[in-house]
Design a protein around this motif. Structure first.
Motif, short mmCIF file in Angstrom:
data_model
loop_
_atom_site.label_atom_id
_atom_site.label_comp_id
_atom_site.label_asym_id
_atom_site.label_seq_id
_atom_site.Cartn_x
_atom_site.Cartn_y
_atom_site.Cartn_z
N LEU A 81 0.87 -1.17 0.00
CA LEU A 81 0.00 0.00 0.00
C LEU A 81 0.91 1.22 0.00
O LEU A 81 1.55 1.53 1.01
N GLN A 82 1.00 1.87 -1.14
CA GLN A 82 1.79 3.08 -1.27
C GLN A 82 0.91 4.26 -0.88
O GLN A 82 -0.15 4.46 -1.48
N MET A 83 1.36 5.02 0.11
CA MET A 83 0.56 6.14 0.62
C MET A 83 1.32 7.44 0.40
O MET A 83 2.49 7.55 0.80
N THR A 84 0.67 8.41 -0.19
CA THR A 84 1.28 9.71 -0.42
C THR A 84 0.37 10.81 0.11
O THR A 84 -0.79 10.57 0.44
N LYS A 85 0.92 12.00 0.20
CA LYS A 85 0.17 13.18 0.67
C LYS A 85 -0.56 12.88 1.98
O LYS A 85 -1.74 13.19 2.14
N LEU A 86 0.14 12.29 2.90
CA LEU A 86 -0.46 11.90 4.18
C LEU A 86 -0.83 13.13 5.00
O LEU A 86 -0.15 14.17 4.96
N SER A 87 -1.91 12.99 5.73
CA SER A 87 -2.37 14.06 6.62
C SER A 87 -2.64 13.46 8.00
O SER A 87 -2.74 12.24 8.13
N PRO A 88 -2.76 14.29 9.02
CA PRO A 88 -3.05 13.76 10.37
C PRO A 88 -4.29 12.88 10.41
O PRO A 88 -4.37 11.98 11.26
N GLU A 89 -5.23 13.12 9.50
CA GLU A 89 -6.45 12.30 9.47
C GLU A 89 -6.18 10.87 9.03
O GLU A 89 -7.05 9.99 9.16
N ASP A 90 -5.00 10.61 8.50
CA ASP A 90 -4.62 9.26 8.10
C ASP A 90 -4.01 8.46 9.25
O ASP A 90 -3.69 7.28 9.07
N THR A 91 -3.83 9.10 10.38
CA THR A 91 -3.27 8.40 11.54
C THR A 91 -4.19 7.27 11.96
O THR A 91 -5.36 7.48 12.26
N ALA A 92 -3.65 6.06 11.98
CA ALA A 92 -4.46 4.87 12.29
C ALA A 92 -3.56 3.65 12.32
O ALA A 92 -2.38 3.71 11.95
N LEU A 93 -4.15 2.54 12.75
CA LEU A 93 -3.50 1.23 12.65
C LEU A 93 -3.93 0.63 11.32
O LEU A 93 -5.13 0.47 11.07
N TYR A 94 -2.98 0.30 10.47
CA TYR A 94 -3.28 -0.22 9.13
C TYR A 94 -3.15 -1.75 9.15
O TYR A 94 -2.11 -2.29 9.54
N ILE A 95 -4.24 -2.40 8.70
CA ILE A 95 -4.37 -3.84 8.86
C ILE A 95 -4.59 -4.49 7.50
O ILE A 95 -5.41 -4.02 6.70
N CYS A 96 -3.89 -5.58 7.28
CA CYS A 96 -4.02 -6.35 6.03
C CYS A 96 -4.98 -7.52 6.25
O CYS A 96 -4.96 -8.17 7.30
N HIS A 97 -5.79 -7.78 5.25
CA HIS A 97 -6.76 -8.87 5.29
C HIS A 97 -6.72 -9.60 3.97
O HIS A 97 -6.86 -8.99 2.91
N ALA A 98 -6.50 -10.91 4.02
CA ALA A 98 -6.49 -11.74 2.83
C ALA A 98 -7.67 -12.70 2.89
O ALA A 98 -7.85 -13.41 3.89
N TRP A 108 -6.03 -12.30 8.91
CA TRP A 108 -5.93 -10.91 9.36
C TRP A 108 -4.56 -10.69 10.01
O TRP A 108 -4.11 -11.52 10.81
N GLY A 109 -3.93 -9.59 9.68
CA GLY A 109 -2.71 -9.24 10.36
C GLY A 109 -3.01 -8.45 11.63
O GLY A 109 -4.17 -8.12 11.91
N ARG A 110 -1.97 -8.15 12.37
CA ARG A 110 -2.13 -7.39 13.60
C ARG A 110 -2.04 -5.89 13.37
O ARG A 110 -2.37 -5.09 14.25
N GLY A 111 -1.55 -5.51 12.21
CA GLY A 111 -1.51 -4.10 11.87
C GLY A 111 -0.15 -3.44 12.07
O GLY A 111 0.70 -3.94 12.81
N THR A 112 0.02 -2.33 11.39
CA THR A 112 1.19 -1.49 11.55
C THR A 112 0.72 -0.05 11.75
O THR A 112 -0.17 0.41 11.03
N GLN A 113 1.28 0.63 12.71
CA GLN A 113 0.81 1.95 13.08
C GLN A 113 1.39 3.03 12.17
O GLN A 113 2.60 3.05 11.91
N VAL A 114 0.52 3.90 11.72
CA VAL A 114 0.92 5.07 10.94
C VAL A 114 0.49 6.31 11.71
O VAL A 114 -0.68 6.44 12.08
N THR A 115 1.43 7.19 11.99
CA THR A 115 1.15 8.43 12.71
C THR A 115 1.64 9.60 11.88
O THR A 115 2.81 9.64 11.49
#
Length: 118
Positions: A81-98, A108-115
């Protein structure tokens, strides 16, 4: 053991970019549709991107369209997941689901934190 693990999260300033990876082990990603979700501190979970097992069907939430890009590399069993132009509203735990295209079980993964700071 079948599982997915996310990595690539971190802390960035507003306007920055990150690339998240969803690494699958124990099963072949080419047989699975893959979704990226994010979970906010309020525990609200939102699906933001999805890609079908053959890559022909890709969808994005309106909130990330034109900023995020989902890509799959089935040779290496990973979905990005390539993320650009990030803003504070994108702050979250990002989780993958197959989820399997035919037979199999969901992962389900456990997630990776984006701040994202202002």
């Amino acid at each position: 053991q079948e599982r997915v693990v996310e990595c690539g999260g971190g802390s960035v300033h507003s306007g920055g970019s990150l690339r998240l990876s969803c690494l699958a082990s124990g099963f072949l990603t080419r047989r699975y549709h893959v979704n990226w979700y994010r979970e906010f501190p309020s525990k609200e979970r939102q699906m933001i991107a999805s890609i079908s097992n053959l890559g022909g069907n890709i969808r994005y939430a309106d909130s990330v369209k034109d900023r995020f890009r989902i890509e799959r590399d089935d040779e290496n069993n990973v979905v990005y997941l390539q993320m650009t132009k990030l803003s504070p509203e994108d702050t979250a735990l990002y989780i993958c689901h197959a989820t399997p295209a035919s037979q199999g079980v969901d992962h389900w993964g456990r997630g990776t934190q984006v701040t994202v700071s202002p």
